[in-house]
Design a protein around this motif. Structure first.
Motif, PDB file in Angstrom:
ATOM      1  N   PHE A 162      23.150  48.363  77.126  1.00 11.95           N
ATOM      2  CA  PHE A 162      22.481  47.248  77.803  1.00 11.95           C
ATOM      3  C   PHE A 162      23.060  46.968  79.193  1.00 11.95           C
ATOM      4  CE2 PHE A 162      21.669  46.229  73.295  1.00 11.95           C
ATOM      5  CZ  PHE A 162      20.290  46.071  73.341  1.00 11.95           C
ATOM      6  N   ILE A 163      24.084  47.715  79.581  1.00 11.92           N
ATOM      7  CA  ILE A 163      24.748  47.443  80.856  1.00 11.92           C
ATOM      8  C   ILE A 163      23.783  47.550  82.032  1.00 11.92           C
ATOM      9  CG2 ILE A 163      26.410  48.386  82.503  1.00 11.92           C
ATOM     10  CD1 ILE A 163      28.376  48.768  80.335  1.00 11.92           C
ATOM     11  N   GLY A 164      22.934  48.556  82.022  1.00 17.04           N
ATOM     12  CA  GLY A 164      21.968  48.712  83.116  1.00 17.04           C
ATOM     13  C   GLY A 164      21.073  47.502  83.258  1.00 17.04           C
ATOM     14  N   TRP A 165      20.586  47.007  82.129  1.00 16.24           N
ATOM     15  CA  TRP A 165      19.750  45.805  82.161  1.00 16.24           C
ATOM     16  C   TRP A 165      20.541  44.599  82.660  1.00 16.24           C
ATOM     17  CZ3 TRP A 165      14.804  46.237  82.151  1.00 16.24           C
ATOM     18  CH2 TRP A 165      14.169  47.258  81.437  1.00 16.24           C
ATOM     19  N   ALA A 166      21.796  44.494  82.249  1.00 13.47           N
ATOM     20  CA  ALA A 166      22.633  43.375  82.676  1.00 13.47           C
ATOM     21  C   ALA A 166      22.823  43.384  84.195  1.00 13.47           C
ATOM     22  CB  ALA A 166      23.983  43.421  81.971  1.00 13.47           C
ATOM     23  N   ILE A 167      23.009  44.580  84.756  1.00 13.86           N
ATOM     24  CA  ILE A 167      23.172  44.695  86.210  1.00 13.86           C
ATOM     25  C   ILE A 167      21.901  44.248  86.922  1.00 13.86           C
ATOM     26  CG2 ILE A 167      23.495  46.325  88.114  1.00 13.86           C
ATOM     27  CD1 ILE A 167      25.323  47.945  86.254  1.00 13.86           C
ATOM     28  N   LEU A 168      20.759  44.676  86.411  1.00 11.04           N
ATOM     29  CA  LEU A 168      19.483  44.267  87.004  1.00 11.04           C
ATOM     30  C   LEU A 168      19.289  42.764  86.917  1.00 11.04           C
ATOM     31  CD1 LEU A 168      17.055  47.062  85.734  1.00 11.04           C
ATOM     32  CD2 LEU A 168      17.915  46.733  88.062  1.00 11.04           C
ATOM     33  N   CYS A 169      19.731  42.167  85.808  1.00  9.65           N
ATOM     34  CA  CYS A 169      19.586  40.717  85.625  1.00  9.65           C
ATOM     35  C   CYS A 169      20.373  39.936  86.675  1.00  9.65           C
ATOM     36  CB  CYS A 169      20.060  40.313  84.226  1.00  9.65           C
ATOM     37  SG  CYS A 169      18.927  40.811  82.910  1.00  9.65           S
ATOM     38  N   CYS A 170      21.446  40.527  87.170  1.00  8.95           N
ATOM     39  CA  CYS A 170      22.258  39.862  88.193  1.00  8.95           C
ATOM     40  C   CYS A 170      21.460  39.643  89.482  1.00  8.95           C
ATOM     41  CB  CYS A 170      23.511  40.689  88.490  1.00  8.95           C
ATOM     42  SG  CYS A 170      24.686  40.780  87.122  1.00  8.95           S
ATOM     43  N   PHE A 171      20.418  40.451  89.675  1.00 12.31           N
ATOM     44  CA  PHE A 171      19.595  40.332  90.878  1.00 12.31           C
ATOM     45  C   PHE A 171      18.418  39.372  90.681  1.00 12.31           C
ATOM     46  CE2 PHE A 171      21.636  44.504  91.188  1.00 12.31           C
ATOM     47  CZ  PHE A 171      22.179  44.424  92.465  1.00 12.31           C
ATOM     48  N   THR A 172      18.384  38.710  89.524  1.00 13.89           N
ATOM     49  CA  THR A 172      17.302  37.754  89.237  1.00 13.89           C
ATOM     50  C   THR A 172      17.828  36.324  89.190  1.00 13.89           C
ATOM     51  OG1 THR A 172      17.580  37.895  86.827  1.00 13.89           O
ATOM     52  CG2 THR A 172      16.126  39.516  87.877  1.00 13.89           C
ATOM     53  N   LEU A 173      19.005  36.110  89.785  1.00 12.97           N
ATOM     54  CA  LEU A 173      19.652  34.791  89.759  1.00 12.97           C
ATOM     55  C   LEU A 173      19.917  34.312  88.329  1.00 12.97           C
ATOM     56  CD1 LEU A 173      17.635  33.003  92.611  1.00 12.97           C
ATOM     57  CD2 LEU A 173      19.817  34.221  92.756  1.00 12.97           C
ATOM     58  N   GLY A 174      20.101  35.250  87.444  1.00 19.00           N
ATOM     59  CA  GLY A 174      20.428  34.911  86.056  1.00 19.00           C
ATOM     60  C   GLY A 174      19.233  34.747  85.142  1.00 19.00           C
ATOM     61  N   ILE A 175      18.036  34.663  85.708  1.00 14.10           N
ATOM     62  CA  ILE A 175      16.841  34.433  84.893  1.00 14.10           C
ATOM     63  C   ILE A 175      16.627  35.580  83.907  1.00 14.10           C
ATOM     64  CG2 ILE A 175      14.326  34.180  84.945  1.00 14.10           C
ATOM     65  CD1 ILE A 175      14.632  32.794  87.645  1.00 14.10           C
ATOM     66  N   GLY A 176      16.923  36.784  84.349  1.00 15.45           N
ATOM     67  CA  GLY A 176      16.727  37.937  83.484  1.00 15.45           C
ATOM     68  C   GLY A 176      17.532  37.883  82.200  1.00 15.45           C
ATOM     69  N   PHE A 177      18.689  37.204  82.241  1.00 14.95           N
ATOM     70  CA  PHE A 177      19.527  37.109  81.052  1.00 14.95           C
ATOM     71  C   PHE A 177      18.856  36.302  79.943  1.00 14.95           C
ATOM     72  CE2 PHE A 177      22.809  38.119  84.239  1.00 14.95           C
ATOM     73  CZ  PHE A 177      23.437  39.176  83.587  1.00 14.95           C
ATOM     74  N   LEU A 178      17.921  35.426  80.317  1.00 17.72           N
ATOM     75  CA  LEU A 178      17.199  34.640  79.312  1.00 17.72           C
ATOM     76  C   LEU A 178      16.353  35.544  78.423  1.00 17.72           C
ATOM     77  CD1 LEU A 178      16.001  31.586  81.451  1.00 17.72           C
ATOM     78  CD2 LEU A 178      18.025  31.762  79.992  1.00 17.72           C
ATOM     79  N   PHE A 179      15.998  36.707  78.932  1.00 14.06           N
ATOM     80  CA  PHE A 179      15.225  37.671  78.165  1.00 14.06           C
ATOM     81  C   PHE A 179      16.110  38.778  77.595  1.00 14.06           C
ATOM     82  CE2 PHE A 179      12.405  35.678  81.197  1.00 14.06           C
ATOM     83  CZ  PHE A 179      11.283  35.371  80.429  1.00 14.06           C
ATOM     84  N   LEU A 180      17.181  39.090  78.312  1.00 17.62           N
ATOM     85  CA  LEU A 180      18.091  40.127  77.834  1.00 17.62           C
ATOM     86  C   LEU A 180      18.834  39.672  76.575  1.00 17.62           C
ATOM     87  CD1 LEU A 180      19.468  42.862  78.127  1.00 17.62           C
ATOM     88  CD2 LEU A 180      21.115  41.796  79.703  1.00 17.62           C
ATOM     89  N   ALA A 181      19.274  38.428  76.549  1.00 19.13           N
ATOM     90  CA  ALA A 181      20.038  37.924  75.404  1.00 19.13           C
ATOM     91  C   ALA A 181      19.250  38.041  74.093  1.00 19.13           C
ATOM     92  CB  ALA A 181      20.483  36.489  75.647  1.00 19.13           C
ATOM     93  N   PRO A 182      17.978  37.620  74.048  1.00 18.87           N
ATOM     94  CA  PRO A 182      17.203  37.825  72.810  1.00 18.87           C
ATOM     95  C   PRO A 182      17.072  39.297  72.440  1.00 18.87           C
ATOM     96  CG  PRO A 182      16.133  36.187  74.190  1.00 18.87           C
ATOM     97  CD  PRO A 182      17.228  36.800  75.015  1.00 18.87           C
ATOM     98  N   TYR A 183      16.929  40.150  73.437  1.00 17.72           N
ATOM     99  CA  TYR A 183      16.825  41.594  73.210  1.00 17.72           C
ATOM    100  C   TYR A 183      18.089  42.113  72.534  1.00 17.72           C
ATOM    101  CZ  TYR A 183      15.902  46.530  74.541  1.00 17.72           C
ATOM    102  OH  TYR A 183      15.680  47.885  74.552  1.00 17.72           O
ATOM    103  N   VAL A 184      19.243  41.687  73.047  1.00 12.25           N
ATOM    104  CA  VAL A 184      20.530  42.115  72.483  1.00 12.25           C
ATOM    105  C   VAL A 184      20.695  41.574  71.065  1.00 12.25           C
ATOM    106  CG1 VAL A 184      23.044  41.948  72.699  1.00 12.25           C
ATOM    107  CG2 VAL A 184      21.638  42.310  74.741  1.00 12.25           C
TER     108      VAL A 184
END
Length: 208
Positions: A162-184
């Motif tokens: 999931f590291i690649g997705w986490a890096i991409l989420c950093c470029f979304t001002l953290g919003i991406g993590f709201l979707f990554l966390a459920p995925y994980v």
């Protein structure tokens, strides 16, 4: 066991139609768990603390957040109210989570690597608390250790993917993590389901 790619695909399938609510639940969970520490950040002496008493008492929210994605994997519709399930059996959930936290911390004091390894040994504990209401404290932790024996590296590699997705989420001002966390979380739940199915009766025997 299924490959990590298969487990992740199962998580994606289960989250179809649940991504939006999953993001909202993640946001609420994050806000609740971080808000209690905000007043302390004003004071330098307390800001250095790793956690507050209030945050400690809210640990069962972590149980609810984890196991509601297990429900999703099992085909149950995502339900916001399940976030608070840990408070229905507060003493058992809080006590067991405190033990895993203390054990992991103590192992980490020795060296970081042993601490990480132990955290993976304990990774199934919350799922076990949900599926086996008769187990608590060390019994639940020991069952997790038995299940994860020989499987810690596989789960580590799952998380690493999931590291690649986490890096991409950093470029979304953290919003991406709201979707990554459920995925994980859903992927972890799929891992548990598959592991439990593979071990079957042998896990039951170890826990008795």
């Amino acid at each position: 066991m299924k490959t990590n790619s298969e487990l992740k695909n199962r998580a994606i399938d289960a989250l179809t139609g649940n991504w939006g609510l999953g993001a909202v639940i993640t946001l609420v969970y994050g806000l609740v768990m971080n808000t209690p520490t905000l007043p302390y950040r004003i004071m330098e002496s307390v800001a250095s603390s790793s956690f507050s008493l209030i945050a400690l008492l809210l640990l069962p929210l972590g149980f609810g957040y984890t196991v509601l994605f297990l429900d999703v994997i099992r085909g149950i519709k995502l339900d916001f109210a399940r976030l608070f399930d840990g408070f229905k059996d507060y003493g058992r959930i809080l006590g067991t989570m405190l033990l895993t936290t203390v054990y992991t911390f103590l192992w980490t004091l020795l060296l970081v690597i042993p601490g990480i390894m132990k955290s993976y040994s304990y990774a199934m504990t919350l799922f076990i608390l949900k599926d086996y209401p008769e187990l608590q404290y060390n019994a639940a932790i020991e069952k997790s250790m038995a299940m994860m024996s020989g499987h810690k590296m596989k789960m580590f590699l799952l998380d690493l993917s999931f590291i690649g997705w986490a890096i991409l989420c950093c470029f979304t001002l953290g919003i991406g993590f709201l979707f990554l966390a459920p995925y994980v979380e859903a992927s972890h739940a799929a891992f548990y389901e598959d592991l439990k199915k593979e071990l079957g009766e042998s896990v039951e025997a170890i826990s008795e």
